[in-house]
Design an enzyme around this catalytic site. Structure first.
Site, PDB file in Angstrom:
ATOM      1  N   ARG A  34       0.817  -1.217   0.000  1.00  0.00           N
ATOM      2  CA  ARG A  34       0.000   0.000   0.000  1.00  0.00           C
ATOM      3  C   ARG A  34       0.851   1.269   0.000  1.00  0.00           C
ATOM      4  O   ARG A  34       0.415   2.323  -0.460  1.00  0.00           O
ATOM      5  CB  ARG A  34      -0.931   0.000   1.217  1.00  0.00           C
ATOM      6  CG  ARG A  34      -1.860   1.198   1.228  1.00  0.00           C
ATOM      7  CD  ARG A  34      -3.000   1.009   2.201  1.00  0.00           C
ATOM      8  NE  ARG A  34      -3.825   2.206   2.235  1.00  0.00           N
ATOM      9  CZ  ARG A  34      -5.025   2.258   2.786  1.00  0.00           C
ATOM     10  NH1 ARG A  34      -5.533   1.195   3.344  1.00  0.00           N
ATOM     11  NH2 ARG A  34      -5.720   3.373   2.778  1.00  0.00           N
ATOM     12  N   ASN A  92       1.889   6.179  -1.694  1.00  0.00           N
ATOM     13  CA  ASN A  92       2.521   7.380  -1.145  1.00  0.00           C
ATOM     14  C   ASN A  92       3.543   7.992  -2.097  1.00  0.00           C
ATOM     15  O   ASN A  92       4.248   8.926  -1.725  1.00  0.00           O
ATOM     16  CB  ASN A  92       3.206   7.056   0.183  1.00  0.00           C
ATOM     17  CG  ASN A  92       2.189   6.733   1.261  1.00  0.00           C
ATOM     18  OD1 ASN A  92       1.115   7.307   1.288  1.00  0.00           O
ATOM     19  ND2 ASN A  92       2.523   5.789   2.119  1.00  0.00           N
ATOM     20  N   HIS A 120       4.352  11.628  -2.029  1.00  0.00           N
ATOM     21  CA  HIS A 120       3.801  12.167  -0.785  1.00  0.00           C
ATOM     22  C   HIS A 120       4.856  12.442   0.279  1.00  0.00           C
ATOM     23  O   HIS A 120       4.626  13.261   1.163  1.00  0.00           O
ATOM     24  CB  HIS A 120       2.733  11.222  -0.221  1.00  0.00           C
ATOM     25  CG  HIS A 120       1.444  11.290  -0.975  1.00  0.00           C
ATOM     26  ND1 HIS A 120       1.334  10.917  -2.297  1.00  0.00           N
ATOM     27  CD2 HIS A 120       0.199  11.708  -0.595  1.00  0.00           C
ATOM     28  CE1 HIS A 120       0.082  11.091  -2.688  1.00  0.00           C
ATOM     29  NE2 HIS A 120      -0.626  11.563  -1.686  1.00  0.00           N
ATOM     30  N   HIS A 176       4.211  15.979   1.361  1.00  0.00           N
ATOM     31  CA  HIS A 176       3.780  16.323   2.718  1.00  0.00           C
ATOM     32  C   HIS A 176       4.723  17.328   3.358  1.00  0.00           C
ATOM     33  O   HIS A 176       4.290  18.231   4.071  1.00  0.00           O
ATOM     34  CB  HIS A 176       3.708  15.069   3.592  1.00  0.00           C
ATOM     35  CG  HIS A 176       2.408  14.339   3.476  1.00  0.00           C
ATOM     36  ND1 HIS A 176       2.198  13.098   4.037  1.00  0.00           N
ATOM     37  CD2 HIS A 176       1.247  14.680   2.863  1.00  0.00           C
ATOM     38  CE1 HIS A 176       0.973  12.695   3.776  1.00  0.00           C
ATOM     39  NE2 HIS A 176       0.373  13.630   3.059  1.00  0.00           N
TER      40      HIS A 176
END
Lengths: 363, 363
Positions: free
Chosen positions: B241, B245, B248, B252
């Site tokens: 999973r 990301n 990211h 972020h």
């Protein structure tokens, strides 16, 4: 030392019950599984008594321990203090592979479990319960939560610890009133599940009240076994698990109406159990004799069986209807059919409930 | 109208994608399964546009709807506003069998999902995403959460909705800048999983930018399929999973350093994707040509590929280390090997990361 496994598939965990073992907690945690940064959440009283023992043990095992101290008392088990814990964990640099430790009673356990469950979408936590109530109840079963002005435990999660580490020696420093309050939940297990255990508590009253370690370990282990059995069969409270709420529908309402400060949780549950036993009698389920046996046992352990001041029955009823155990305003009750056996029902009329509430408040 | 199932055992749920279907949401919910009291969480803009449509539909289906309106913007996705939602739900008398509806973008979806996951230890919720970003990303996969001053989404849960109801008509009223920002996540799916889809986005640029419904439905469905596939294989982000990301880690950090206000999430991800593609090139994984292809596609959809103002590389690095994707201070990166395929690695030196951050900020 006794051990038992709570069987919940990949969320299974071990409960260990013994004495003189707080300083070995560090050795129980596999350091390869976790980041070195950890938090130890506790309250000032427990911290003074056992904080350094646990901290030293964790440090010896290689952890960098951040102490997070929250005030003592049910009134601090709220969203704001959960945020404080989360903020401290973030500042300390705990990451997704961190584990946190809850050292204290139900307040510390519930709020720390909640914080762990929402920290970076969930990290591991260990329960080290230091009160009788938390040893037999709140540290087993994975219910985490905080209170809201509109009700107890309204915000929370189902989130299992990875280990529960129970040292009965911590009960020596527990205020006597709190020890007695814990006995309410102990007696509850007898009523809902194990008639033999109810009479064990009757027979061993003096040994238990003088805290003989062997009897305490045996007693606490039996409570954890029963709770573990119930929780394993019904983790998310779809059905069976609700029997653990015996005494709690009315008990929670008493706590809500008295602002969570007048009575300890166990004391409120004690009153709730007797009131709900009376309700069972009124419904023709339980005999008058068994209600009396329950009253005697509760009183034998020094517990209150009715509130000192009148509480409005109407307000009690309202508080019960907003309780999260209610569904579409309909209350569910756990009513004993005999000592050792209960049934769940939502077929009780408000009239009967009011009758019981009225009747018992005049005691 | 397209449908797909996210396969997560007992937590499986359906995503439905179509147009002109907001006013049929009430019919999708089985009234026998839920208490009548429900909450509709949204923001003022979306409420004005679609609130009454959804509310009428739910009322027609027999629900008593409490509207909970939270301010619009990532800066309001915090613990305090989550508490506001929970308090409104409690005041309205929602119970354990209630279901709540999140109508809006990622902020509304994430915070409502979080509130649902901790309300009375978890109640059902339905996502009705109204932005492109939330339709292709945040409404699929069950990541809920709120921000903390120390980092984005630091507090949250994994908690799946019971239904995701996507009406592409809502994109017509979405500000163009937000539509474009959503395209960053759309392009991401091409890079991490589906080379063919990457070129589909290149070929259909004009149709997508003019929002032809059929192409949009096809595009959104493919994104949801990919995300559903990844999430089904790895619900709790143990491994695979993490590829979601991509872009990211740096994205972020850009959001953190600019206080979540300067850039939309998708814009930050766009910059993050290109920076991480550059990092992949520096590590000898990705060809210069494919980096350029990515840059062209991002710019073709009007997205920023580098911050306007210099951000301190050192501070970027610090923000990346505190990110919850980091473990024991070690950052993990998702790096493309070619368009359509990525690998996860934590073997990147800070030096190389700084080199990329420095280099690209001089664009």
């Amino acid at each position: 030392m006794g051990e038992l496994m709570v069987n919940l598939g990949e969320r299974s965990y071990m409960i260990v019950i013994g004495h003189n073992m707080l300083d070995t907690i560090g050795e129980q945690i596999n350091p390869d599984r976790y980041s070195p940064k950890t938090a130890l959440v506790t309250n000032p009283t427990v911290y003074r008594l056992y904080g350094s023992k646990v901290k030293d043990s964790l440090q010896k095992a290689g952890f960098e321990v951040t102490e997070v101290i929250i005030p003592d008392g049910e009134e601090y088990k709220d969203f704001a203090w959960a945020y404080y814990i989360l903020s401290r964990m973030l500042s300390a640099g705990l990451d997704r592979k961190s584990v946190v430790f809850a050292l204290g009673g139900g307040v510390v356990g519930d709020i720390t479990g909640f914080a762990a469950s929402v920290y970076m979408r969930g990290i591991d936590y260990v329960q080290i319960p230091t009160t009788l109530l938390s040893q037999v109840d709140s540290s087993v079963g994975g219910k985490t939560g905080v209170n809201h002005p509109l009700g107890k435990n309204m915000i929370g999660t189902f989130y299992q610890p990875v280990l529960v580490w129970i040292d009965v020696d911590t009960l020596k420093t527990l205020p006597h009133r709190e020890f007695l309050a814990g006995m309410a939940e102990v007696i509850k297990y007898g009523v809902i599940w194990d008639r033999e255990f109810f009479y064990f508590l009757k027979r061993n009253r003096e040994k238990i009240l003088s805290q003989e370690p062997d009897v305490l370990e045996q007693m606490i282990k039996r409570c954890c076994e029963i709770k573990a059995e119930v929780v394993s069969r019904d983790e998310r409270e779809a059905g069976l698990r609700a029997i653990l709420n015996y005494g709690h529908t009315i008990g929670h309402a008493i706590e809500t109406l008295t602002g969570y400060t007048r009575y300890l949780h166990g004391e409120a549950v004690s009153m709730g159990m007797l009131l709900e036993a009376e309700l069972a009698r009124l419904e023709g389920l339980l005999s008058k004799e068994e209600v009396e046996e329950l009253r005697e046992l509760l009183q034998g352990y020094g517990m209150p069986v009715a509130p000192e001041n009148r509480l409005s029955s109407e307000e009690m009823l309202k508080a019960m209807q907003i309780d999260k155990k209610a569904v579409a305003g309909k209350m569910r009750f756990v009513l004993p059919e005999k000592i050792g056996n209960v049934r769940i029902t939502s077929e009780i009329t408000n009239n009967n409930i009011l009758k019981v509430l009225d009747k018992l408040q005049s005691f």
